[in-house]
Design a protein around this motif. Structure first.
Motif, PDB file in Angstrom:
ATOM      1  N   GLY A 216      -2.738   4.397  -3.608  1.00 23.56           N
ATOM      2  CA  GLY A 216      -2.991   3.201  -4.416  1.00 23.56           C
ATOM      3  C   GLY A 216      -2.204   2.021  -3.886  1.00 23.56           C
ATOM      4  O   GLY A 216      -1.713   2.050  -2.758  1.00 23.56           O
ATOM      5  N   SER A 217      -2.073   1.001  -4.729  1.00 23.10           N
ATOM      6  CA  SER A 217      -1.371  -0.221  -4.313  1.00 23.10           C
ATOM      7  C   SER A 217      -0.499  -0.741  -5.437  1.00 23.10           C
ATOM      8  O   SER A 217      -0.808  -0.555  -6.616  1.00 23.10           O
ATOM      9  CB  SER A 217      -2.363  -1.318  -3.930  1.00 23.10           C
ATOM     10  OG  SER A 217      -3.072  -0.952  -2.790  1.00 23.10           O
TER      11      SER A 217
ATOM     12  N   ARG B 162       0.842  -1.204   0.000  1.00 23.82           N
ATOM     13  CA  ARG B 162       0.000   0.000   0.000  1.00 23.82           C
ATOM     14  C   ARG B 162       0.874   1.250   0.000  1.00 23.82           C
ATOM     15  O   ARG B 162       1.843   1.327   0.755  1.00 23.82           O
ATOM     16  CB  ARG B 162      -0.924   0.001   1.220  1.00 23.82           C
ATOM     17  CG  ARG B 162      -1.991  -1.086   1.161  1.00 23.82           C
ATOM     18  CD  ARG B 162      -2.703  -1.247   2.489  1.00 23.82           C
ATOM     19  NE  ARG B 162      -3.737  -2.260   2.433  1.00 23.82           N
ATOM     20  CZ  ARG B 162      -3.517  -3.574   2.466  1.00 23.82           C
ATOM     21  NH1 ARG B 162      -2.276  -4.016   2.581  1.00 23.82           N
ATOM     22  NH2 ARG B 162      -4.520  -4.437   2.395  1.00 23.82           N
TER      23      ARG B 162
ATOM     24  N   ASP C  61     -11.533   1.210   2.062  1.00 21.53           N
ATOM     25  CA  ASP C  61     -10.500   1.550   1.102  1.00 21.53           C
ATOM     26  C   ASP C  61      -9.131   1.624   1.767  1.00 21.53           C
ATOM     27  O   ASP C  61      -8.100   1.594   1.110  1.00 21.53           O
ATOM     28  CB  ASP C  61     -10.841   2.895   0.450  1.00 21.53           C
ATOM     29  CG  ASP C  61      -9.991   3.149  -0.777  1.00 21.53           C
ATOM     30  OD1 ASP C  61      -9.894   2.232  -1.601  1.00 21.53           O
ATOM     31  OD2 ASP C  61      -9.425   4.245  -0.898  1.00 21.53           O
TER      32      ASP C  61
ATOM     33  N   SER D  11      -0.810   7.393 -13.279  1.00 19.59           N
ATOM     34  CA  SER D  11      -1.142   6.308 -12.340  1.00 19.59           C
ATOM     35  C   SER D  11       0.069   6.003 -11.465  1.00 19.59           C
ATOM     36  O   SER D  11       1.190   6.446 -11.746  1.00 19.59           O
ATOM     37  CB  SER D  11      -1.559   5.053 -13.110  1.00 19.59           C
ATOM     38  OG  SER D  11      -0.432   4.542 -13.802  1.00 19.59           O
TER      39      SER D  11
END
Length: 946
Positions: A275-276, A220, A255, A351
């Motif tokens: 994000g992950s 994470r 989340d 991203s």
């Protein structure tokens, strides 16, 4: 006779420090990362845990750091590379100098094994996390604890200092990540976005991003935003509506971005989930780390694969985004109906995968235990691994290549077993030692500690040297007998002896055959014979089965009596049955153990049989009538092996409690304990001469113990055991409660140890001596006054030993002699009755300007812990008033001196820098001239040659 641990056998054939005149202990090591020794001083059993340091991966030791007897659980080098912090299983920490190899600084504060150690950027502070759920921050320079941070509910897994801010972030097995403000020593933020244990965390991207690894295959990533602006304190806080959480809150919690803050005004930073990154491994993260540049991120699970990721810089990300944008515009243009009239609007989102890229995986030869990374300026990445099977491997790769290929450049491997040794044997001449494990048999030379032969085998459970010492027989887990020739190292023959595991073998006293017992409920008798070898004209050794004794239960152990008349068989029904060898008729049944008998042995004269069981007891029986002479509670866990010393009624036992013990079967006394292993001891073997014992353990080591000539006095051994028990009990006692704290809830960094108790006793003795001497001085003055002349004063021998100093100076010397790390804890156990005298002395010391820093530290601590009693005592009010005045003036003097010295050092630094600039230019000029001279010389040489 005392027993010296003479060697530790399974990995490097290396001699440990031998103990003068006492137990000598050497080792052939099983740990590529460290080793232990035993008893290196007369009268004291102190085993050592060793940390090995290697600068380059060549098979040569650079440095061995002799440690404590506990196992090393954690290592952390200081930022300057000059010191190494070592965490131990008992919660102690030692800091070793890598220049001298000495460990002068010891910190005792944790009650359980150390799990993480981390220095701050300058190396002045050290944070330690432990299984006892506490974090302690230590001052390395002052050698003392600063504060203890409590809040986690399970073992700490990682702790990191932030470079720019005075903050600490920690993770634990309680699924929490906590942020601590070190100025106020409190937790101001708890991240609860994980559903499983958090095993590791790293800070990347100039500490703007936090990456955590948990028990799943997800890394994470959290964005950290530091809130610089301070909100107006008069502005009312937005109050949250009480009641059930809304849908949005639940979604946020799921989340993983949900956090709990102690109070809105205490918020220093905010963390949001970015994000992950998905790992390829499906198990938990074991280690998660970045290299020193912060560019390469690496993690591994419980397997043998290290996954590497690259964290891109802002420029690289921008370049990537520009490329993406260009591509998207091109694509949009093609799809646009307007053609080339105008550019269509294109949005490209960045991203997490654009910022953190997967580089490659490194597959090692075995499961990874730990690793470290070095990213060289040339761009090459080196990764060093410590593996579960005691190998150290070094891999290198170039991460800037499109498809980087990791290459194993070197490995450290030392000639030992890669798995637990389950059987040991001595040759008849006491020179060779046989050890056999799950995949190999090794023959060791006892005197040189070298491995002289290695042979592959199946999972070995029992073994012995065939008479003549030229062949060995191995019994395996699959029930096979394997016969090996030692000269050639070849397997001569494999015989299917039993349908289940072949648990035990016993050579017959006439040396013509042997007996085996297995899990197929049978005992089989075998004879040696010579058969014609198919490959040569000579005959070779073989075995043939002669008889079988079928029983009702699995056979665990078999043993011949020395006269070969009786055979003892241990069964799974917790009994030992004795049979006549010639007729196989039943003679005796020995019952009394609550759990199966795992090991047994018959004494040299056939009078006694000793049995060791999983019920932790050893029973001594008479072989004439089968009566139990004595039952001894031998170990704290199962007794795994038992063997008599030849020509005596002494015997050794090995247990799962990591200990080897020697017993007297006639007097039923425990003689001594050999401590050196720190995992289960599986087996041992006593040499035919009775001078050596070799033992093997789950810690991947063999240890060789030698009998010394020094007489052993049982009373001394018992006294040493009582001392050790007392020292252990001191550490387990409740700490004295300080006002404002609950009992057993200590916020001080230290813990009560035997050293702190001794230090407190030294202070008490010094104060008592000061009181006595002061009273004598008063008496002396009165006598002199009455006599009207000077009478000689009798001097105290202790003060004379210190150079005839005054009693108050002696008290100061005692305070100076206490280790900095033990000072607070020593003062904490000091009774209050001594405090008034100490405060008066402190006033005297500060007025004289003696050790102002040390005295102020002690003074403030005493005022803190005895505040109520000191303030309520009217006698101490004038003392405290004087202390206040003298302390303020003397401390400001010390501060002024330090300020002046710092200004002087700054001036010297500027002078040096100015000089070095001039020197730099001078060096550059001379370097250029040297180059020209060399070039001319080369040209001349070429002309001469042509």
């Amino acid at each position: 006779m005392l027993w010296a641990a003479k060697h530790r056998l399974p990995l490097p054939a290396r001699a440990h420090q031998s103990a003068p005149g006492f137990l000598r202990h050497f080792l052939l090591e099983g740990k590529a990362s460290g080793g232990r020794g035993f008893r290196n001083g007369p009268g004291r059993g102190r085993s050592c845990r060793r940390v090995q340091s290697a600068r380059s991966l060549v098979e040569a030791e650079i440095l061995i750091l002799q440690g404590l007897k506990q196992e090393v659980t954690c290592l952390c080098p200081s930022p300057d590379g000059l010191h190494l912090a070592v965490g131990y299983e008992d919660g102690s920490i030692r800091i070793f100098s890598l220049l001298s190899g000495e460990g002068n600084v010891t910190f005792n504060g944790h009650k359980a094994a150390i799990t993480t150690l981390k220095y701050d950027q300058l190396g002045g502070r050290l944070a330690s996390g432990s299984k006892d759920t506490d974090i302690i921050v230590w001052d390395v320079i002052n050698e003392s604890g600063l504060y203890r941070l409590k809040g986690h509910k399970d073992a700490i897994t990682q702790a990191l200092f932030l470079r720019e801010k005075n903050l600490l972030v920690t993770s634990g097995k309680d699924t929490m990540v906590k942020w601590w403000d070190l100025d106020t020593q409190h937790c101001f933020k708890t991240m609860v976005g994980h559903r499983t244990e958090v095993w590791g965390l790293v800070l990347v991207s100039e500490e703007k991003r936090l990456i955590t690894g948990a028990s799943d295959s997800e890394l994470r990533v959290w964005d950290i935003a530091y809130l610089q602006e301070i909100e107006d304190p008069e502005e009312p806080d937005p109050k949250k509506i009480k009641g059930s959480p809304g849908i949005q809150d639940t979604l946020e919690a799921e989340d993983g971005a949900f956090e709990t803050d102690e109070a809105p005004e205490d918020r220093i930073l905010s963390c949001t989930k970015a994000g992950s990154i998905m790992r390829e491994g499906r198990d938990r993260v074991v280690n998660l780390a970045v290299d020193k540049t912060g560019r390469i991120l690496a993690c591994h699970g419980t397997d043998s694969v290290l996954e590497l990721f690259c964290i891109l810089s802002k420029e690289e990300i921008q370049k990537k985004m520009d490329k993406k944008m260009k591509k998207a515009r091109k694509k949009a243009k093609l799809h646009s109906c307007k053609g080339e009239e105008e550019d269509p609007e294109v949005n490209v989102e960045m991203s997490l995968q654009d910022e953190i890229q997967r580089v490659t995986n490194i597959k090692t030869s075995a499961k990874i235990k730990s690793f470290d990374l070095i990213h060289s300026p040339q761009g090459e990445l080196k990764a060093v691994f410590l593996l579960q099977n005691n190998l150290v491997e070094l891999y290198s790769l170039n991460p800037s290549l499109p498809t980087p290929q990791p290459v194993r450049t070197s490995r450290i491997t030392i000639g030992g077993h890669r798995s637990d040794v389950r059987t040991l044997s001595f040759s008849s001449d006491n020179i060779a030692v046989l050890s056999a494990a799950a995949d190999s048999i090794k023959i060791w030379n006892r005197s040189t500690l070298q491995c002289i032969r290695t042979m592959t085998c199946e999972y070995a459970l029992c073994s012995f040297f065939v008479p003549g010492d030229r062949q060995v027989v191995i019994g395996t887990k699959t029930g096979k007998l394997q016969l090996y020739d030692l000269a050639s190292g070849n397997l001569l023959e494999t015989i299917d002896a039993h349908d289940g595991a072949l648990w035990s073998m016993s050579l017959s006293p006439d040396q013509r055959g042997f007996v085996t017992g297995g899990a197929d409920k049978s005992v089989k008798f075998w004879d040696f014979e010579l058969v014609k070898d198919e490959n040569s004209t000579q005959k070779r050794l073989s075995v043939k089965q002669t008889r079988t004794l079928q029983l009702d239960e699995d056979v665990l152990c078999v043993s011949y009596s020395p006269n070969q008349k009786l055979l003892a068989v241990s069964l799974l029904d917790c009994t030992v049955k004795i049979f006549y060898v010639d007729t196989l008729k039943f003679f005796l049944s020995l019952y009394g153990h609550k759990l199966p008998v795992i090991c047994m042995d018959i004494s040299y004269d056939g009078a006694l049989i000793a049995t060791g069981s999983a019920d932790r007891n050893v029973k001594i029986w008479g072989l004439d009538f089968g009566d139990c002479h004595k039952s001894l509670f031998a170990h704290d866990d199962s007794v795994m092996y038992l063997q008599f010393v030849p020509k005596s009624h002494l015997f050794f036992t090995a247990g799962k409690d990591h200990k080897i013990k020697q017993w007297d079967a006639d007097k039923f006394e425990h003689i001594q304990t050999l401590e050196g292993h720190h995992q289960e001891v599986w087996c041992l073997a006593v040499s035919p001469s009775g001078d050596y014992v070799v033992s093997s353990s789950h810690d991947k080591s063999l240890r060789l113990w030698e009998r010394t000539r020094e007489p052993l006095i049982l009373e001394e051994e018992r006294e040493m055991e009582r001392e050790a028990e007392y020292e252990e009990s001191v550490a387990k006692e409740d700490q004295p409660a300080v006002p404002g704290e609950t009992q057993g809830d200590s916020y001080f960094t230290g813990k009560k140890t035997i050293e702190t108790v001794k230090a407190a006793e030294r202070i008490m003795e010094a104060i008592e001596l000061y009181r006595e001497e002061t009273a004598k001085m008063k008496e002396h003055k009165a006598i002199c006054k009455a006599a009207g002349k000077e009478v000689p004063l009798p001097s105290n021998p202790i003060l004379m030993a210190y150079g005839s100093i005054s009693p108050s100076a002696y008290v100061l010397e005692i305070f100076k002699g206490i280790k900095s790390s033990e000072l607070e804890e020593s003062l904490l156990v000091l009774p209050f009755s001594y405090v008034p005298d100490i405060l008066k002395l402190f006033n005297e010391f500060i007025q004289l300007g003696s050790d102002v820093e040390l005295i102020c530290r002690c003074l403030f601590f005493l005022l803190r812990i005895h505040f109520g009693q000191i303030t309520s005592n009217q006698m101490l009010v004038p003392v405290i008033e004087k202390l206040r005045e003298t302390t303020i003036s003397k401390v400001s003097q010390v501060r002024d001196v330090i300020g002046f010295n710092m200004a002087g050092l700054d001036y010297l630094k500027r002078e040096c820098e100015a000089k070095s600039e001039v020197m730099f230019f001078a060096d550059a000029t001379s370097h250029l001239e040297e180059k020209k001279r060399k070039r001319k010389k080369r040209e001349k040489l070429i002309l001469t040659l042509t």
